[in-house]
Design a protein around this motif. Structure first.
Motif, PDB file in Angstrom:
ATOM      1  N   ALA A  83       0.721  -1.222  -0.044  1.00  0.00           N
ATOM      2  CA  ALA A  83      -0.123   0.041  -0.051  1.00  0.00           C
ATOM      3  C   ALA A  83       0.861   1.037  -0.150  1.00  0.00           C
ATOM      4  CB  ALA A  83      -0.792  -0.010   1.204  1.00  0.00           C
ATOM      5  N   GLN A  84       1.899   1.228   0.793  1.00  0.00           N
ATOM      6  CA  GLN A  84       2.876   2.312   0.775  1.00  0.00           C
ATOM      7  C   GLN A  84       3.563   2.668  -0.427  1.00  0.00           C
ATOM      8  OE1 GLN A  84       5.131   1.104   4.351  1.00  0.00           O
ATOM      9  NE2 GLN A  84       4.171   2.752   5.546  1.00  0.00           N
ATOM     10  N   GLN A  85       3.928   1.587  -1.174  1.00  0.00           N
ATOM     11  CA  GLN A  85       4.467   1.612  -2.401  1.00  0.00           C
ATOM     12  C   GLN A  85       3.588   2.289  -3.540  1.00  0.00           C
ATOM     13  OE1 GLN A  85       6.695  -1.804  -3.856  1.00  0.00           O
ATOM     14  NE2 GLN A  85       6.971  -2.650  -1.713  1.00  0.00           N
ATOM     15  N   GLN A  86       2.313   1.880  -3.356  1.00  0.00           N
ATOM     16  CA  GLN A  86       1.539   2.407  -4.322  1.00  0.00           C
ATOM     17  C   GLN A  86       1.157   4.008  -4.014  1.00  0.00           C
ATOM     18  OE1 GLN A  86      -2.610   0.522  -4.089  1.00  0.00           O
ATOM     19  NE2 GLN A  86      -2.360   0.316  -6.329  1.00  0.00           N
ATOM     20  N   VAL A  87       1.248   4.342  -2.520  1.00  0.00           N
ATOM     21  CA  VAL A  87       1.447   5.926  -2.455  1.00  0.00           C
ATOM     22  C   VAL A  87       2.624   6.502  -3.213  1.00  0.00           C
ATOM     23  CG1 VAL A  87       1.680   7.538  -0.614  1.00  0.00           C
ATOM     24  CG2 VAL A  87       0.272   5.306  -0.297  1.00  0.00           C
ATOM     25  N   VAL A  88       3.675   5.849  -3.378  1.00  0.00           N
ATOM     26  CA  VAL A  88       5.049   6.431  -4.010  1.00  0.00           C
ATOM     27  C   VAL A  88       4.603   6.535  -5.297  1.00  0.00           C
ATOM     28  CG1 VAL A  88       7.340   5.934  -4.669  1.00  0.00           C
ATOM     29  CG2 VAL A  88       6.582   5.296  -2.273  1.00  0.00           C
ATOM     30  N   GLU A  89       4.080   5.593  -5.882  1.00  0.00           N
ATOM     31  CA  GLU A  89       3.423   5.845  -7.245  1.00  0.00           C
ATOM     32  C   GLU A  89       2.807   6.954  -7.651  1.00  0.00           C
ATOM     33  OE1 GLU A  89       4.614   4.254 -10.001  1.00  0.00           O
ATOM     34  OE2 GLU A  89       5.334   2.339  -9.628  1.00  0.00           O
ATOM     35  N   ILE A  90       1.604   7.166  -6.704  1.00  0.00           N
ATOM     36  CA  ILE A  90       0.727   8.272  -6.639  1.00  0.00           C
ATOM     37  C   ILE A  90       1.734   9.701  -6.653  1.00  0.00           C
ATOM     38  CG2 ILE A  90      -1.210   9.624  -5.674  1.00  0.00           C
ATOM     39  CD1 ILE A  90      -2.229   6.999  -4.948  1.00  0.00           C
ATOM     40  N   VAL A  91       2.601   9.672  -5.637  1.00  0.00           N
ATOM     41  CA  VAL A  91       3.396  11.050  -5.474  1.00  0.00           C
ATOM     42  C   VAL A  91       4.129  11.147  -6.687  1.00  0.00           C
ATOM     43  CG1 VAL A  91       5.278  11.902  -4.365  1.00  0.00           C
ATOM     44  CG2 VAL A  91       3.449  10.778  -3.057  1.00  0.00           C
ATOM     45  N   LYS A  92       4.775   9.966  -7.310  1.00  0.00           N
ATOM     46  CA  LYS A  92       5.277  10.203  -8.620  1.00  0.00           C
ATOM     47  C   LYS A  92       4.464  10.885  -9.714  1.00  0.00           C
ATOM     48  CE  LYS A  92       7.776   6.505 -10.085  1.00  0.00           C
ATOM     49  NZ  LYS A  92       8.001   5.152 -10.610  1.00  0.00           N
ATOM     50  N   ALA A  93       3.235  10.445  -9.710  1.00  0.00           N
ATOM     51  CA  ALA A  93       2.231  10.845 -10.674  1.00  0.00           C
ATOM     52  C   ALA A  93       1.955  12.318 -10.567  1.00  0.00           C
ATOM     53  CB  ALA A  93       1.055  10.399 -10.688  1.00  0.00           C
ATOM     54  N   LEU A  94       1.858  12.844  -9.224  1.00  0.00           N
ATOM     55  CA  LEU A  94       1.741  14.285  -8.804  1.00  0.00           C
ATOM     56  C   LEU A  94       2.732  15.124  -9.033  1.00  0.00           C
ATOM     57  CD1 LEU A  94      -0.355  13.927  -5.496  1.00  0.00           C
ATOM     58  CD2 LEU A  94      -1.335  14.118  -7.602  1.00  0.00           C
ATOM     59  N   SER A  95       4.006  14.475  -9.010  1.00  0.00           N
ATOM     60  CA  SER A  95       5.218  15.206  -9.308  1.00  0.00           C
ATOM     61  C   SER A  95       5.445  15.555 -10.690  1.00  0.00           C
ATOM     62  CB  SER A  95       6.498  14.425  -8.756  1.00  0.00           C
ATOM     63  OG  SER A  95       6.777  13.209  -9.576  1.00  0.00           O
ATOM     64  N   LEU A  96       4.711  14.730 -11.591  1.00  0.00           N
ATOM     65  CA  LEU A  96       4.954  14.915 -13.173  1.00  0.00           C
ATOM     66  C   LEU A  96       3.804  15.949 -13.514  1.00  0.00           C
ATOM     67  CD1 LEU A  96       5.541  11.254 -13.969  1.00  0.00           C
ATOM     68  CD2 LEU A  96       7.129  13.064 -14.333  1.00  0.00           C
ATOM     69  N   ASP A  97       2.961  16.546 -12.518  1.00  0.00           N
ATOM     70  CA  ASP A  97       1.778  17.333 -12.766  1.00  0.00           C
ATOM     71  C   ASP A  97       0.805  16.479 -13.631  1.00  0.00           C
ATOM     72  OD1 ASP A  97       2.742  19.681 -11.597  1.00  0.00           O
ATOM     73  OD2 ASP A  97       4.107  20.128 -13.317  1.00  0.00           O
ATOM     74  N   ALA A  98       0.688  15.417 -13.272  1.00  0.00           N
ATOM     75  CA  ALA A  98      -0.533  14.583 -14.113  1.00  0.00           C
ATOM     76  C   ALA A  98      -1.743  15.120 -13.546  1.00  0.00           C
ATOM     77  CB  ALA A  98      -0.487  13.160 -13.578  1.00  0.00           C
ATOM     78  N   ARG A  99      -2.519  15.188 -14.667  1.00  0.00           N
ATOM     79  CA  ARG A  99      -3.915  15.309 -14.436  1.00  0.00           C
ATOM     80  C   ARG A  99      -5.058  14.505 -14.748  1.00  0.00           C
ATOM     81  NH1 ARG A  99      -4.906  19.974 -18.867  1.00  0.00           N
ATOM     82  NH2 ARG A  99      -6.715  20.333 -17.705  1.00  0.00           N
ATOM     83  N   ILE A 100      -4.553  13.309 -15.581  1.00  0.00           N
ATOM     84  CA  ILE A 100      -5.423  12.048 -15.691  1.00  0.00           C
ATOM     85  C   ILE A 100      -4.611  11.030 -15.225  1.00  0.00           C
ATOM     86  CG2 ILE A 100      -6.271  10.579 -17.462  1.00  0.00           C
ATOM     87  CD1 ILE A 100      -6.191  13.153 -19.232  1.00  0.00           C
TER      88      ILE A 100
END
Length: 492
Positions: free
Chosen positions: A155-172
């Motif tokens: 679950a924590q690794q999944q959070v890391v993937e989400i943080v990575k997406a946010l750091s890329l300014d993902a909108r989708i």
């Protein structure tokens, strides 16, 4: 705003995919598929394995180019020749298998390949600062940017993937089976994170076989079948039966096969069994019945079936016909165990279907049987014996695991999450097979975290709490009754 429809489905669409068509080597995989999602919307994409969900998402992520059709983001037509093109356009995809380096820190993984620099050197302080800020925005404080990924839970690794997406300014953000490997208590954490993404105005495409999540979390659902879109529905205006019918193309009736009318002779009996994980276990499993095993995460369910099988043996108590001290003794005594993690514990992924199906029989020195009829019985599709199992869908991989044990004709079969990560059609096939095997005289003990499955399949249900049996419940009992026992809240 409620948990599902925080942004109107009628608001302007952030993403539109129109008429997407794709084929590989002359085989049509997608035919004229339409999909759209609005800012702040969680939109489910469902369908059986092979329906085209993954191909559609890979086209959105720039992994594949469509043969026909268009993609628009913010009303502008885009065409991705590479995943980096999709990334720059604000698309991020979180695959079931994470793309993380376990030896690196959280911050190093988040900024991998695009590390900020200062005076020609990697600016580690900036990475840590920005990663910490994004973790704080998500309300995540159970780990920090300096922690190595190898120490994190799934679950924590999944959070890391989400943080990575946010750091890329993902909108989708595309989430592919995000809860398949999560424990029950971790699922709600993920759902809270998804709602935070909604609050930030991101669009989330949510692929899941768990229909309860679809109804709990999403405002619309697109159904794919055989590479085509068969429906796009408001989640609140439909129900599970309708979705199942659209996905599999037929009514599944009661969904679960009829229960056993009568149990036969005792196949396995335990009195006062215990080890470091479970205590004072007394139970009986009878021919012809499916017994459910319920309990909260950490209650000792997996530890109990491993003790019965001999993988983590009982050190106290009595068990008949034998108290196995090893897996080899458990197999010799007529037991089989379908493990929770088929990829890590149930299969040799780079070996063929045939080699996997005969794995236990060969190890036990049994005569190797003909497999054609057996593979047809488990409804393996396609039933090619020489295909490597790593190329099969999750449902077909699970059918190979079942075939591996059916070769042995066990007296007792222990199932730990038998349908985790498989689609509704494969679930129905596995349920039918389990009931058929039970009717032939095998006793079955089944762990499931999905309470509807536990209730629908079980002839009776044992509830485990803190490593001890808290009670037994009859067939057809309510979810509330199970949870009361599992949480220690039974009526006085």
């Amino acid at each position: 705003m409620d948990g599902k429809g925080r942004k109107s489905a009628e608001s302007s669409r952030l993403l539109r995919m129109v008429g997407i068509t794709k084929g590989f080597l002359g085989v049509r995989v997608l035919t004229g598929v339409d999909l759209d999602v609005a800012p702040g919307e969680v939109h489910a994409v469902v369908g059986e394995n092979g329906a085209g969900k993954s191909t559609l998402m890979k086209i959105l992520a720039g992994v594949h180019a469509p043969d026909d059709g268009t993609i628009e983001i913010d009303g502008r037509r885009v065409r991705f020749g590479h995943p980096l093109d999709a990334q720059r356009a604000g698309v991020a995809i979180i695959y079931q298998e994470f793309n993380l380096l376990p030896e690196r820190s959280v911050a190093e993984n988040v900024f991998l390949g695009r590390e900020p620099s200062r005076r020609g050197l990697v600016d580690a302080a900036a990475m840590i600062r920005e990663t910490g800020r994004l973790l704080a925005e998500l309300g995540e404080d159970s780990f920090g940017p300096r922690d190595p990924v190898k120490r994190l839970s799934v679950a924590q690794q999944q959070v890391v993937e989400i943080v990575k997406a946010l750091s890329l300014d993902a909108r989708i953000v595309v989430m592919d089976e995000p809860t398949a490997a999560l424990a029950e208590h971790e699922v709600e954490l993920l759902h809270r994170l998804v709602r935070r993404l909604q609050d930030r105005g991101l669009a989330v495409l949510y692929i899941s076989h768990r229909l309860r999540e679809v109804f709990d979390l999403t405002s619309r659902v697109t159904v794919l079948k055989d590479g085509a879109r068969v429906a796009c529905l408001d989640t609140a205006a439909t129900g599970p039966d309708e979705l199942i019918r659209l996905m599999v193309g037929r009514d599944l009736g009661s969904y679960f096969p009829p229960r056993s009318s009568a149990a036969g002779e005792v196949r396995l009996s335990v009195t006062g069994g215990g080890n470091a994980h479970v205590h004072d276990i007394s139970l009986e499993l009878r021919a012809g019945e499916i017994v459910g095993l319920a309990g909260l995460q950490g209650s000792g369910r997996t530890e109990l079936v491993k003790a019965l099988f001999g993988a983590e043996p009982f050190t106290t108590g009595a068990m008949t016909p034998v108290r196995p001290r090893s897996v080899r003794e458990g197999v010799a005594a007529g037991l089989g165990l379908v493990t929770e993690d088929r990829k890590a514990e149930g299969l040799a992924l780079r070996q063929s279907v045939r080699d996997n199906a005969l794995l236990v029989a060969r190890a036990a020195g049994r005569r190797v049987p003909a497999l054609t009829a057996l593979l047809e019985r488990v409804r393996l599709s396609p039933p090619r014996q020489e295909q490597e199992v790593r190329y099969l869908s999750g449902g077909n991989q699970q059918k190979v695991v079942l075939a591996k044990w059916l070769v042995m004709a066990p007296d007792v079969l222990l199932f730990d999450e038998p349908t985790r990560g498989v689609d509704v059609g494969a679930k129905a096939a596995i349920h039918d097979l389990m009931r058929s095997v039970a009717e032939e005289g095998t006793a079955i003990l089944m762990i499931s975290s999905e309470l509807p499955e536990l209730i629908g399949m079980s002839d009776r249900i044992l509830v485990l709490r803190d490593g001890r049996l808290a009670g037994e419940l009859p067939a057809g009992v309510s979810e509330e009754a199970i949870m009361h026992l599992a949480a220690g809240e039974e009526d006085s």
